[in-house]
Design a protein around this motif. Structure first.
Motif, PDB file in Angstrom:
ATOM      1  N   LEU A  69      27.991  54.978  34.957  1.00  7.68           N
ATOM      2  CA  LEU A  69      28.257  55.991  33.925  1.00  7.68           C
ATOM      3  C   LEU A  69      26.980  56.379  33.186  1.00  7.68           C
ATOM      4  CD1 LEU A  69      31.652  54.687  32.501  1.00  7.68           C
ATOM      5  CD2 LEU A  69      31.268  56.895  33.649  1.00  7.68           C
ATOM      6  N   VAL A  70      26.106  55.418  32.958  1.00  8.67           N
ATOM      7  CA  VAL A  70      24.833  55.707  32.299  1.00  8.67           C
ATOM      8  C   VAL A  70      23.985  56.630  33.186  1.00  8.67           C
ATOM      9  CG1 VAL A  70      22.636  54.646  31.625  1.00  8.67           C
ATOM     10  CG2 VAL A  70      24.800  53.649  30.854  1.00  8.67           C
ATOM     11  N   LYS A  71      23.918  56.320  34.469  1.00  6.48           N
ATOM     12  CA  LYS A  71      23.160  57.174  35.390  1.00  6.48           C
ATOM     13  C   LYS A  71      23.799  58.557  35.479  1.00  6.48           C
ATOM     14  CE  LYS A  71      23.251  54.126  38.811  1.00  6.48           C
ATOM     15  NZ  LYS A  71      22.972  53.497  40.126  1.00  6.48           N
ATOM     16  N   LEU A  72      25.126  58.598  35.539  1.00  6.67           N
ATOM     17  CA  LEU A  72      25.852  59.864  35.596  1.00  6.67           C
ATOM     18  C   LEU A  72      25.535  60.724  34.370  1.00  6.67           C
ATOM     19  CD1 LEU A  72      28.011  61.785  36.732  1.00  6.67           C
ATOM     20  CD2 LEU A  72      29.739  60.329  35.628  1.00  6.67           C
ATOM     21  N   ALA A  73      25.547  60.113  33.194  1.00  7.87           N
ATOM     22  CA  ALA A  73      25.254  60.850  31.956  1.00  7.87           C
ATOM     23  C   ALA A  73      23.853  61.450  31.988  1.00  7.87           C
ATOM     24  CB  ALA A  73      25.413  59.927  30.746  1.00  7.87           C
ATOM     25  N   GLY A  74      22.898  60.694  32.472  1.00  7.94           N
ATOM     26  CA  GLY A  74      21.539  61.217  32.573  1.00  7.94           C
ATOM     27  C   GLY A  74      21.456  62.416  33.501  1.00  7.94           C
ATOM     28  N   ALA A  75      22.136  62.328  34.636  1.00  5.20           N
ATOM     29  CA  ALA A  75      22.144  63.448  35.591  1.00  5.20           C
ATOM     30  C   ALA A  75      22.856  64.655  34.986  1.00  5.20           C
ATOM     31  CB  ALA A  75      22.818  63.028  36.892  1.00  5.20           C
ATOM     32  N   GLN A  76      23.946  64.424  34.270  1.00  2.00           N
ATOM     33  CA  GLN A  76      24.669  65.528  33.638  1.00  2.00           C
ATOM     34  C   GLN A  76      23.796  66.207  32.584  1.00  2.00           C
ATOM     35  OE1 GLN A  76      27.957  62.990  32.570  1.00  2.00           O
ATOM     36  NE2 GLN A  76      29.328  63.995  34.036  1.00  2.00           N
ATOM     37  N   GLN A  77      23.053  65.428  31.836  1.00  2.00           N
ATOM     38  CA  GLN A  77      22.156  65.999  30.830  1.00  2.00           C
ATOM     39  C   GLN A  77      21.095  66.862  31.515  1.00  2.00           C
ATOM     40  OE1 GLN A  77      22.579  65.732  27.591  1.00  2.00           O
ATOM     41  NE2 GLN A  77      20.679  66.585  26.828  1.00  2.00           N
ATOM     42  N   LEU A  78      20.506  66.345  32.583  1.00  2.00           N
ATOM     43  CA  LEU A  78      19.475  67.090  33.308  1.00  2.00           C
ATOM     44  C   LEU A  78      20.036  68.359  33.944  1.00  2.00           C
ATOM     45  CD1 LEU A  78      17.569  64.134  34.968  1.00  2.00           C
ATOM     46  CD2 LEU A  78      16.719  65.641  33.167  1.00  2.00           C
ATOM     47  N   ALA A  79      21.299  68.347  34.319  1.00  2.00           N
ATOM     48  CA  ALA A  79      21.935  69.501  34.946  1.00  2.00           C
ATOM     49  C   ALA A  79      22.407  70.527  33.912  1.00  2.00           C
ATOM     50  CB  ALA A  79      23.108  69.057  35.809  1.00  2.00           C
ATOM     51  N   GLY A  80      22.150  70.272  32.648  1.00  2.00           N
ATOM     52  CA  GLY A  80      22.547  71.224  31.616  1.00  2.00           C
ATOM     53  C   GLY A  80      24.012  71.122  31.238  1.00  2.00           C
ATOM     54  N   GLN A  81      24.575  69.929  31.367  1.00  2.00           N
ATOM     55  CA  GLN A  81      25.970  69.677  31.016  1.00  2.00           C
ATOM     56  C   GLN A  81      26.028  68.662  29.867  1.00  2.00           C
ATOM     57  OE1 GLN A  81      27.856  68.336  34.630  1.00  2.00           O
ATOM     58  NE2 GLN A  81      27.281  70.170  35.758  1.00  2.00           N
ATOM     59  N   PRO A  82      25.551  69.037  28.686  1.00  2.00           N
ATOM     60  CA  PRO A  82      25.445  68.055  27.605  1.00  2.00           C
ATOM     61  C   PRO A  82      26.774  67.451  27.170  1.00  2.00           C
ATOM     62  CG  PRO A  82      25.027  70.270  26.778  1.00  2.00           C
ATOM     63  CD  PRO A  82      25.106  70.369  28.273  1.00  2.00           C
ATOM     64  N   ALA A  84      29.485  66.931  28.999  1.00  2.00           N
ATOM     65  CA  ALA A  84      29.879  65.965  30.030  1.00  2.00           C
ATOM     66  C   ALA A  84      29.033  64.700  29.905  1.00  2.00           C
ATOM     67  CB  ALA A  84      29.728  66.578  31.423  1.00  2.00           C
ATOM     68  N   ALA A  85      27.736  64.873  29.611  1.00  2.00           N
ATOM     69  CA  ALA A  85      26.848  63.718  29.441  1.00  2.00           C
ATOM     70  C   ALA A  85      27.295  62.868  28.258  1.00  2.00           C
ATOM     71  CB  ALA A  85      25.411  64.182  29.256  1.00  2.00           C
ATOM     72  N   ILE A  86      27.603  63.511  27.148  1.00  2.00           N
ATOM     73  CA  ILE A  86      28.079  62.785  25.961  1.00  2.00           C
ATOM     74  C   ILE A  86      29.347  62.014  26.305  1.00  2.00           C
ATOM     75  CG2 ILE A  86      29.049  63.045  23.633  1.00  2.00           C
ATOM     76  CD1 ILE A  86      25.991  63.542  23.836  1.00  2.00           C
ATOM     77  N   ASN A  87      30.273  62.665  27.012  1.00  2.00           N
ATOM     78  CA  ASN A  87      31.517  61.987  27.390  1.00  2.00           C
ATOM     79  C   ASN A  87      31.242  60.761  28.244  1.00  2.00           C
ATOM     80  OD1 ASN A  87      32.916  63.984  26.021  1.00  2.00           O
ATOM     81  ND2 ASN A  87      33.438  65.136  27.857  1.00  2.00           N
ATOM     82  N   SER A  88      30.309  60.872  29.189  1.00  2.00           N
ATOM     83  CA  SER A  88      29.986  59.732  30.055  1.00  2.00           C
ATOM     84  C   SER A  88      29.322  58.615  29.260  1.00  2.00           C
ATOM     85  CB  SER A  88      29.082  60.172  31.216  1.00  2.00           C
ATOM     86  OG  SER A  88      29.782  61.049  32.071  1.00  2.00           O
ATOM     87  N   TRP A  89      28.386  58.973  28.353  1.00  2.00           N
ATOM     88  CA  TRP A  89      27.762  57.938  27.528  1.00  2.00           C
ATOM     89  C   TRP A  89      28.794  57.269  26.633  1.00  2.00           C
ATOM     90  CZ3 TRP A  89      23.422  61.779  27.444  1.00  2.00           C
ATOM     91  CH2 TRP A  89      22.298  61.309  28.133  1.00  2.00           C
ATOM     92  N   GLU A  90      29.674  58.053  26.024  1.00  2.00           N
ATOM     93  CA  GLU A  90      30.706  57.465  25.165  1.00  2.00           C
ATOM     94  C   GLU A  90      31.608  56.524  25.969  1.00  2.00           C
ATOM     95  OE1 GLU A  90      32.526  60.946  23.405  1.00  2.00           O
ATOM     96  OE2 GLU A  90      31.198  60.836  21.660  1.00  2.00           O
ATOM     97  N   GLN A  91      31.953  56.944  27.175  1.00  3.33           N
ATOM     98  CA  GLN A  91      32.790  56.107  28.037  1.00  3.33           C
ATOM     99  C   GLN A  91      32.049  54.821  28.404  1.00  3.33           C
ATOM    100  OE1 GLN A  91      34.189  58.126  31.554  1.00  3.33           O
ATOM    101  NE2 GLN A  91      35.451  56.398  32.193  1.00  3.33           N
ATOM    102  N   ALA A  92      30.759  54.919  28.704  1.00  2.00           N
ATOM    103  CA  ALA A  92      29.971  53.726  29.049  1.00  2.00           C
ATOM    104  C   ALA A  92      29.917  52.753  27.876  1.00  2.00           C
ATOM    105  CB  ALA A  92      28.557  54.129  29.474  1.00  2.00           C
ATOM    106  N   GLY A 113      19.779  57.789  24.568  1.00  2.00           N
ATOM    107  CA  GLY A 113      18.751  58.656  23.994  1.00  2.00           C
ATOM    108  C   GLY A 113      18.944  60.122  24.324  1.00  2.00           C
ATOM    109  N   GLY A 114      19.421  60.437  25.525  1.00  2.00           N
ATOM    110  CA  GLY A 114      19.627  61.823  25.912  1.00  2.00           C
ATOM    111  C   GLY A 114      20.687  62.519  25.086  1.00  2.00           C
ATOM    112  N   ALA A 115      21.548  61.744  24.454  1.00  2.00           N
ATOM    113  CA  ALA A 115      22.613  62.336  23.647  1.00  2.00           C
ATOM    114  C   ALA A 115      22.064  63.050  22.421  1.00  2.00           C
ATOM    115  CB  ALA A 115      23.602  61.253  23.201  1.00  2.00           C
ATOM    116  N   CYS A 116      20.857  62.711  22.019  1.00  2.00           N
ATOM    117  CA  CYS A 116      20.318  63.316  20.805  1.00  2.00           C
ATOM    118  C   CYS A 116      19.955  64.779  21.010  1.00  2.00           C
ATOM    119  CB  CYS A 116      19.128  62.526  20.280  1.00  2.00           C
ATOM    120  SG  CYS A 116      17.776  62.425  21.442  1.00  2.00           S
ATOM    121  N   GLY A 117      20.007  65.271  22.233  1.00  2.00           N
ATOM    122  CA  GLY A 117      19.768  66.682  22.482  1.00  2.00           C
ATOM    123  C   GLY A 117      20.874  67.566  21.940  1.00  2.00           C
ATOM    124  N   CYS A 118      22.014  66.991  21.671  1.00  2.00           N
ATOM    125  CA  CYS A 118      23.155  67.741  21.133  1.00  2.00           C
ATOM    126  C   CYS A 118      23.223  67.506  19.628  1.00  2.00           C
ATOM    127  CB  CYS A 118      24.454  67.269  21.772  1.00  2.00           C
ATOM    128  SG  CYS A 118      24.486  67.519  23.537  1.00  2.00           S
TER     129      CYS A 118
END
Length: 183
Positions: A69-82, A84-92, A113-118
């Motif tokens: 889930l942590v890796k997924l969140a990072g990929a979602q953030q990089l793909a411009g899906q903030p 979805a990334a937040i949801n994955s980090w919260e789930q993790a 850390g990537g969550a701070c972009g939102c």
């Protein structure tokens, strides 16, 4: 001018996230999601890691699920899906906390850390990163400590707290695991 600065900021954030993902201990070299991420195929990495997270959950492999889930969140953030990334980090973070495994909690919290972009998630990210710093110090985990300090520095910088951000980055840079990396 402002758009150029934003683009530069996104590129720097992307580089930071790729570097942070590359330092995580649970990334296997035979990981097709990581291979896709390394090629810049973020959406492919998302598909691979989404399925892997579901598979880990079905096996009741909480450690594997949280790591994925942590890796997924990072990929979602990089793909411009903030979101979805937040949801994955919260789930993790939630899955790690449910497990009661303090090292797993450290893993999940040190990677938000990537969550701070939102804008709406900066406070949440900062709280989790400060928790991760305490846990990393408790476990003497230099890698997680450096990652959490980097994430906190980024979060503080995004809030305009430059002095505090620089102090956090200096603490991360002082960590023995932080060595210069060519991008």
């Amino acid at each position: 001018m402002r758009t150029t600065a934003k683009i530069r900021g996104v590129k720097n954030l992307s580089r930071l996230l790729v570097c942070c993902l590359a330092t995580l201990p649970f990334i296997s070299r035979a990981d097709p999601g990581q291979d896709a991420l390394n090629r810049g195929a973020f959406r492919e990495a998302i598909v691979v890691w989404s399925q892997a997270a579901r598979d880990a959950a079905a096996r009741k492999d909480v450690r594997g699920e949280v790591g994925i889930l942590v890796k997924l969140a990072g990929a979602q953030q990089l793909a411009g899906q903030p979101q979805a990334a937040i949801n994955s980090w919260e789930q993790a973070v939630a899955r790690a906390e449910q497990s009661g495994d303090r090292q797993l909690i450290l893993l999940a919290k040190s990677s938000v850390g990537g969550a701070c972009g939102c804008l709406q998630q900066r406070s949440w990210a900062e709280t989790n990163l400060r928790d991760a710093i305490k846990l990393a110090e408790e476990f003497h985990d230099d890698r997680a400590l450096a990652q959490a300090w980097c994430g906190l520095g980024h979060s503080l910088a995004m809030q305009g707290k430059t002095t505090d951000a620089l102090a956090a980055f200096e603490k991360a840079a002082a960590d023995p695991v932080m060595k210069p990396v060519a991008l």
